[in-house]
Write a protein that holds these residues in place. Structure first.
Motif, PDB file in Angstrom:
ATOM      1  N   GLU A  12      66.557  33.339  33.214  1.00  0.00           N
ATOM      2  CA  GLU A  12      65.285  34.048  33.039  1.00  0.00           C
ATOM      3  C   GLU A  12      64.356  33.438  31.987  1.00  0.00           C
ATOM      4  OE1 GLU A  12      64.226  36.491  35.102  1.00  0.00           O
ATOM      5  OE2 GLU A  12      66.086  36.194  36.198  1.00  0.00           O
ATOM      6  N   ASN A  13      64.603  32.188  31.586  1.00  0.00           N
ATOM      7  CA  ASN A  13      63.695  31.495  30.676  1.00  0.00           C
ATOM      8  C   ASN A  13      62.499  30.969  31.457  1.00  0.00           C
ATOM      9  OD1 ASN A  13      65.335  31.899  28.463  1.00  0.00           O
ATOM     10  ND2 ASN A  13      66.360  29.922  28.662  1.00  0.00           N
ATOM     11  N   SER A  14      61.389  30.817  30.765  1.00  0.00           N
ATOM     12  CA  SER A  14      60.212  30.231  31.401  1.00  0.00           C
ATOM     13  C   SER A  14      59.506  29.326  30.404  1.00  0.00           C
ATOM     14  CB  SER A  14      59.271  31.320  31.907  1.00  0.00           C
ATOM     15  OG  SER A  14      58.827  32.116  30.849  1.00  0.00           O
ATOM     16  N   THR A  15      58.690  28.427  30.924  1.00  0.00           N
ATOM     17  CA  THR A  15      57.933  27.502  30.091  1.00  0.00           C
ATOM     18  C   THR A  15      56.638  27.146  30.798  1.00  0.00           C
ATOM     19  OG1 THR A  15      58.092  25.487  28.761  1.00  0.00           O
ATOM     20  CG2 THR A  15      59.008  25.388  30.977  1.00  0.00           C
ATOM     21  N   VAL A  16      55.689  26.675  30.029  1.00  0.00           N
ATOM     22  CA  VAL A  16      54.389  26.277  30.560  1.00  0.00           C
ATOM     23  C   VAL A  16      54.128  24.842  30.120  1.00  0.00           C
ATOM     24  CG1 VAL A  16      51.906  26.728  30.528  1.00  0.00           C
ATOM     25  CG2 VAL A  16      53.521  28.634  30.447  1.00  0.00           C
ATOM     26  N   ILE A  17      53.748  24.003  31.065  1.00  0.00           N
ATOM     27  CA  ILE A  17      53.415  22.603  30.786  1.00  0.00           C
ATOM     28  C   ILE A  17      51.954  22.385  31.170  1.00  0.00           C
ATOM     29  CG2 ILE A  17      53.918  20.192  31.325  1.00  0.00           C
ATOM     30  CD1 ILE A  17      56.338  21.379  30.119  1.00  0.00           C
ATOM     31  N   GLU A  18      51.211  21.723  30.309  1.00  0.00           N
ATOM     32  CA  GLU A  18      49.829  21.386  30.612  1.00  0.00           C
ATOM     33  C   GLU A  18      49.712  19.884  30.801  1.00  0.00           C
ATOM     34  OE1 GLU A  18      47.100  23.008  27.798  1.00  0.00           O
ATOM     35  OE2 GLU A  18      47.773  25.056  28.157  1.00  0.00           O
ATOM     36  N   LEU A  19      49.126  19.497  31.918  1.00  0.00           N
ATOM     37  CA  LEU A  19      48.903  18.082  32.222  1.00  0.00           C
ATOM     38  C   LEU A  19      47.409  17.795  32.224  1.00  0.00           C
ATOM     39  CD1 LEU A  19      51.302  17.616  35.277  1.00  0.00           C
ATOM     40  CD2 LEU A  19      51.758  17.040  32.900  1.00  0.00           C
ATOM     41  N   GLU A  20      47.011  16.821  31.443  1.00  0.00           N
ATOM     42  CA  GLU A  20      45.612  16.407  31.448  1.00  0.00           C
ATOM     43  C   GLU A  20      45.395  15.188  32.339  1.00  0.00           C
ATOM     44  OE1 GLU A  20      44.256  15.904  27.454  1.00  0.00           O
ATOM     45  OE2 GLU A  20      44.847  17.929  26.884  1.00  0.00           O
ATOM     46  N   ASP A  21      46.468  14.490  32.644  1.00  0.00           N
ATOM     47  CA  ASP A  21      46.403  13.277  33.449  1.00  0.00           C
ATOM     48  C   ASP A  21      46.523  13.622  34.936  1.00  0.00           C
ATOM     49  OD1 ASP A  21      46.746  10.831  34.706  1.00  0.00           O
ATOM     50  OD2 ASP A  21      48.206  10.084  33.251  1.00  0.00           O
ATOM     51  N   GLU A  22      45.498  13.306  35.682  1.00  0.00           N
ATOM     52  CA  GLU A  22      45.478  13.586  37.124  1.00  0.00           C
ATOM     53  C   GLU A  22      46.622  12.880  37.852  1.00  0.00           C
ATOM     54  OE1 GLU A  22      44.179  15.568  40.349  1.00  0.00           O
ATOM     55  OE2 GLU A  22      43.054  15.670  38.464  1.00  0.00           O
ATOM     56  N   ASN A  23      46.978  11.675  37.397  1.00  0.00           N
ATOM     57  CA  ASN A  23      48.070  10.925  38.035  1.00  0.00           C
ATOM     58  C   ASN A  23      49.413  11.624  37.843  1.00  0.00           C
ATOM     59  OD1 ASN A  23      46.423   8.864  39.020  1.00  0.00           O
ATOM     60  ND2 ASN A  23      46.583   7.714  37.115  1.00  0.00           N
ATOM     61  N   GLU A  24      49.637  12.169  36.657  1.00  0.00           N
ATOM     62  CA  GLU A  24      50.886  12.885  36.432  1.00  0.00           C
ATOM     63  C   GLU A  24      50.951  14.145  37.285  1.00  0.00           C
ATOM     64  OE1 GLU A  24      52.945  11.952  32.277  1.00  0.00           O
ATOM     65  OE2 GLU A  24      51.286  13.368  32.129  1.00  0.00           O
ATOM     66  N   PHE A  25      49.828  14.830  37.456  1.00  0.00           N
ATOM     67  CA  PHE A  25      49.831  16.012  38.306  1.00  0.00           C
ATOM     68  C   PHE A  25      50.105  15.628  39.755  1.00  0.00           C
ATOM     69  CE2 PHE A  25      47.809  19.344  40.870  1.00  0.00           C
ATOM     70  CZ  PHE A  25      48.569  20.414  40.433  1.00  0.00           C
ATOM     71  N   SER A  26      49.555  14.517  40.202  1.00  0.00           N
ATOM     72  CA  SER A  26      49.837  14.032  41.560  1.00  0.00           C
ATOM     73  C   SER A  26      51.313  13.692  41.715  1.00  0.00           C
ATOM     74  CB  SER A  26      48.988  12.807  41.883  1.00  0.00           C
ATOM     75  OG  SER A  26      47.636  13.158  41.967  1.00  0.00           O
ATOM     76  N   GLN A  27      51.902  13.080  40.695  1.00  0.00           N
ATOM     77  CA  GLN A  27      53.336  12.787  40.720  1.00  0.00           C
ATOM     78  C   GLN A  27      54.130  14.083  40.847  1.00  0.00           C
ATOM     79  OE1 GLN A  27      53.585  10.435  37.005  1.00  0.00           O
ATOM     80  NE2 GLN A  27      54.854   9.051  38.213  1.00  0.00           N
ATOM     81  N   PHE A  28      53.733  15.091  40.084  1.00  0.00           N
ATOM     82  CA  PHE A  28      54.399  16.393  40.139  1.00  0.00           C
ATOM     83  C   PHE A  28      54.318  16.979  41.541  1.00  0.00           C
ATOM     84  CE2 PHE A  28      53.434  20.979  40.065  1.00  0.00           C
ATOM     85  CZ  PHE A  28      54.711  21.448  39.835  1.00  0.00           C
ATOM     86  N   GLN A  29      53.128  16.978  42.135  1.00  0.00           N
ATOM     87  CA  GLN A  29      52.965  17.532  43.485  1.00  0.00           C
ATOM     88  C   GLN A  29      53.819  16.771  44.494  1.00  0.00           C
ATOM     89  OE1 GLN A  29      48.587  17.455  43.700  1.00  0.00           O
ATOM     90  NE2 GLN A  29      48.738  19.643  44.128  1.00  0.00           N
ATOM     91  N   ASN A  30      53.830  15.455  44.412  1.00  0.00           N
ATOM     92  CA  ASN A  30      54.656  14.655  45.312  1.00  0.00           C
ATOM     93  C   ASN A  30      56.138  14.963  45.122  1.00  0.00           C
ATOM     94  OD1 ASN A  30      52.408  13.394  46.413  1.00  0.00           O
ATOM     95  ND2 ASN A  30      52.535  11.651  45.016  1.00  0.00           N
TER      96      ASN A  30
END
Length: 63
Positions: A37-55
């Protein structure tokens, strides 16, 4: 270590994305581990890293 690698490590530890959104150039990813039941929040400013995450999560869904 990149933020994407941090997310990938959290996924390996049992965290899953429950929601993500984008405000301007900042992507916020909300992760939760349903075993403990732990949770965390990550903020990405780099569009490439977000694309990597989605992929990455799309590839997991296909497996």
């Amino acid at each position: 270590m990149s933020d994407f690698n941090t997310i990938k490590n959290l996924y390996e530890d049992g965290y899953r994305c429950i929601y993500y959104d984008k405000l301007e150039n900042n992507h916020t990813i909300y992760l939760k581990n349903f075993d403990n039941e732990n949770s965390t929040v990550i903020e990405l400013e780099d569009e490439n890293e977000f694309s990597q995450f989605q992929n990455y999560i799309n590839d997991l869904r296909m497996s």
